[in-house]
Design a protein around this motif. Structure first.
Motif, PDB file in Angstrom:
ATOM      1  N   SER A   1       6.279   8.833   7.286  1.00 23.22           N
ATOM      2  CA  SER A   1       5.323   9.207   8.329  1.00 23.22           C
ATOM      3  C   SER A   1       3.933   8.687   7.994  1.00 23.22           C
ATOM      4  N   GLU A   2       3.501   8.922   6.756  1.00 28.18           N
ATOM      5  CA  GLU A   2       2.176   8.471   6.344  1.00 28.18           C
ATOM      6  C   GLU A   2       2.091   6.945   6.300  1.00 28.18           C
ATOM      7  N   ALA A   3       3.202   6.293   5.979  1.00 31.21           N
ATOM      8  CA  ALA A   3       3.184   4.832   5.940  1.00 31.21           C
ATOM      9  C   ALA A   3       3.004   4.261   7.345  1.00 31.21           C
ATOM     10  N   ASN A   4       3.717   4.821   8.323  1.00 23.21           N
ATOM     11  CA  ASN A   4       3.514   4.374   9.703  1.00 23.21           C
ATOM     12  C   ASN A   4       2.100   4.662  10.164  1.00 23.21           C
TER      13      ASN A   4
ATOM     14  N   PHE B   1       0.866  -1.177   0.000  1.00 22.50           N
ATOM     15  CA  PHE B   1       0.000   0.000   0.000  1.00 22.50           C
ATOM     16  C   PHE B   1       0.900   1.224   0.000  1.00 22.50           C
ATOM     17  N   TYR B   2       0.619   2.191  -0.898  1.00 20.54           N
ATOM     18  CA  TYR B   2       1.509   3.331  -1.090  1.00 20.54           C
ATOM     19  C   TYR B   2       1.029   4.587  -0.376  1.00 20.54           C
TER      20      TYR B   2
ATOM     21  N   ALA C   1      15.385   6.690  -3.914  1.00 18.43           N
ATOM     22  CA  ALA C   1      16.683   7.377  -3.834  1.00 18.43           C
ATOM     23  C   ALA C   1      16.508   8.876  -3.621  1.00 18.43           C
ATOM     24  N   GLY C   2      15.385   9.264  -3.010  1.00 15.67           N
ATOM     25  CA  GLY C   2      15.123  10.665  -2.724  1.00 15.67           C
ATOM     26  C   GLY C   2      14.651  11.481  -3.910  1.00 15.67           C
ATOM     27  N   TYR C   3      14.427  10.847  -5.063  1.00 15.91           N
ATOM     28  CA  TYR C   3      14.059  11.591  -6.263  1.00 15.91           C
ATOM     29  C   TYR C   3      12.553  11.807  -6.391  1.00 15.91           C
ATOM     30  N   PHE C   4      11.778  11.266  -5.450  1.00 17.90           N
ATOM     31  CA  PHE C   4      10.327  11.465  -5.464  1.00 17.90           C
ATOM     32  C   PHE C   4       9.808  11.144  -4.077  1.00 17.90           C
ATOM     33  N   PRO C   5       8.843  11.924  -3.551  1.00 15.48           N
ATOM     34  CA  PRO C   5       8.275  11.611  -2.234  1.00 15.48           C
ATOM     35  C   PRO C   5       7.372  10.383  -2.315  1.00 15.48           C
ATOM     36  N   MET C   6       7.745   9.336  -1.617  1.00 14.49           N
ATOM     37  CA  MET C   6       6.959   8.105  -1.661  1.00 14.49           C
ATOM     38  C   MET C   6       7.230   7.271  -0.414  1.00 14.49           C
ATOM     39  N   GLY C   7       6.205   6.616   0.071  1.00 14.21           N
ATOM     40  CA  GLY C   7       6.339   5.643   1.140  1.00 14.21           C
ATOM     41  C   GLY C   7       5.542   4.414   0.784  1.00 14.21           C
ATOM     42  N   ALA C   8       5.812   3.321   1.479  1.00 13.75           N
ATOM     43  CA  ALA C   8       5.100   2.073   1.202  1.00 13.75           C
ATOM     44  C   ALA C   8       4.950   1.260   2.475  1.00 13.75           C
TER      45      ALA C   8
END
Length: 450
Positions: free
Chosen positions: A115-118, A109-110, A286-293
């Motif tokens: 922070s949002e992933a936690n 789930f993305y 690699a820091g090139y886009f804001p993303m969490g999973a």
């Protein structure tokens, strides 16, 4: 008032910034990067010993990552992952994340950040508890001095006293002891005894709170923003045994340690345990886009799927969840780590990195060096024998970091510690430069305050 620094100060509300330093020195306004270096508006060059914020592991101008982003922007520049619609890049990334995870199967789930992933996984655990007839399972256990994010929920998980200014933590968020043996071990206590004491304290907390009220236990394999605190040997095995006795999921917060930082793809592999879920961000792209999973293992996958099917949906998500450009970048970033030598370079550089930390720890005002892979810390002390820290009003770590900045090195002050986590693309010459500049800063500042 027209300088970049004054413009930044006039219109920017700073977060996690030492305001006295900015008032005295001004902000550092950056224009571009080359490899592991960044450049400011005055043309000054800095070796970034912190990989941006742990995340720019491939440096600041990697052509493969920028090309992946450009190609995807040309092809399909944005979409969501709601209503059963998502990009092909999102599907491919989910497949890849499960493939490289320690799980035999699972689902992803993305989110837009760690922070949002936690925060999302806490909601998942609450949702799961309610659906399984245990709505009282709401409490979340983390560790003192841990860091899990800045949303109201993830800040409540973060074991840092500064969150009290927000009236946090929220009820039901509990911290147990930090696994920092050098600082928290009792006199005469072996590391093994220390681990067993922490396991007993965890079990006592679970029993006191009520085992059927605990929804999950979250832990970083190496505590990152708490000052780079590696887990002692056997710690996660002892903790997981306790959690399994009470049916409490173990979540590995791999926002910092994931994708190679500790010398393995996952920190949980470095410490030889398999969690129930993994939180990922930072090096994911690699820091090139804001993303969490949120990467779910088999058990949580099956149970959450059943819970969602019972009400015909999981009512949670973000507009940019599974963004196609972010997913395309992540696929390339994972390829760089796994197949194009970045993980091998972390392993190759680790002995030299550790040797540099060990050498600097011989300074009489460095109490401890600690680290794992390419993340390390030096803890400043006023008295080495007693481990007595410097008075807080001296701002020793901030002064060291500022002195390093003056000499073209970015490092991070955390409490009484100086933290280093260089990009994975670094060479031995970069490490020599980093440790040389840090050594000069240590000598200068300790001469002033010791």
């Amino acid at each position: 008032m027209n300088s970049w620094e004054s413009r930044a100060d006039e219109y920017s509300f700073y977060g996690f910034t030492d305001l006295p330093s900015v008032a005295q020195r001004g902000a550092v306004v950056l224009t571009h990067g080359e490899g592991p270096y960044i450049f400011d508006t005055h043309g000054r060059q800095y070796l970034d010993g912190n990989s941006g914020l742990w995340n720019m592991v491939a440096g600041f101008d990697h052509p493969g990552l920028t090309e992946a982003a450009k190609a995807q922007y040309d092809r399909f520049p944005g979409y969501h992952a709601f209503f059963g619609r998502m990009s092909d890049q999102t599907v491919m990334l989910s497949e890849k994340l499960i493939e490289v995870s320690p799980f035999e199967r699972g689902k992803v789930f993305y989110t837009n950040s760690g922070s949002e992933a936690n925060d999302t996984l806490v909601k998942m655990l609450w949702f799961l508890a309610g659906s399984e007839g245990q709505p009282q399972r709401r409490k979340i256990i983390t560790r003192w001095n841990s860091y899990h994010g800045v949303t109201a929920v993830s800040a409540s998980m973060t074991g840092k006293p500064y969150n009290s200014v927000f009236g946090l933590p929220l009820p039901g968020f509990i911290q147990v002891g930090s696994p920092h043996y050098w600082r928290m071990g009792h006199e005469g206590e072996s590391e093994e005894q220390f681990v067993q004491r922490l396991a007993r304290e965890l079990e006592a907390t679970i029993i006191k709170e009520g085992p059927d009220t605990i929804a999950g236990f979250f832990a970083e394999p190496v505590i990152g923003a708490g000052g780079v605190i590696p887990a002692p040997k056997g710690y996660f095995q002892a903790v997981q045994a306790v959690l399994q006795r009470y049916g409490i999921p173990l979540v590995a917060d791999e926002v910092i340690t994931g994708f190679g930082r500790t010398g393995n793809l996952w920190g949980c592999q470095t410490y030889e345990f398999v969690p129930d879920a993994i939180i990922s961000s930072k090096a994911l792209t690699a820091g090139y886009f804001p993303m969490g999973a949120v990467i779910l293992g088999p058990d949580l996958t099956d149970r959450l799927q059943a819970a969602a099917e019972a009400i015909e949906e999981f009512p949670h998500g973000f507009t940019a969840s599974g963004h196609p450009v972010g997913c395309a970048i992540a696929l390339k970033a994972i390829d760089l780590v796994v197949n194009e030598g970045l993980l091998e370079n972390v392993r190759r550089l680790t002995p030299k990195f550790e040797a540099g930390l060990e050498y600097l720890s011989q300074n009489p005002n460095i109490g401890e060096w600690r680290g794992k892979g390419l993340m390390g810390a030096l803890e400043a002390v006023q008295d080495k024998a007693t481990k007595t820290p410097f008075p807080g009003n001296l701002s020793v770590s901030e002064r060291i970091a500022n002195t390093c900045t003056d000499h073209g090195l970015i490092c991070r002050p955390l409490g009484q510690s100086i933290v280093l986590c260089p990009p994975f693309i670094c060479t031995e010459a970069h490490l020599d430069e980093m440790f040389g500049k840090l050594e000069e800063a240590l000598k200068k500042v300790f001469a002033e305050v010791a």
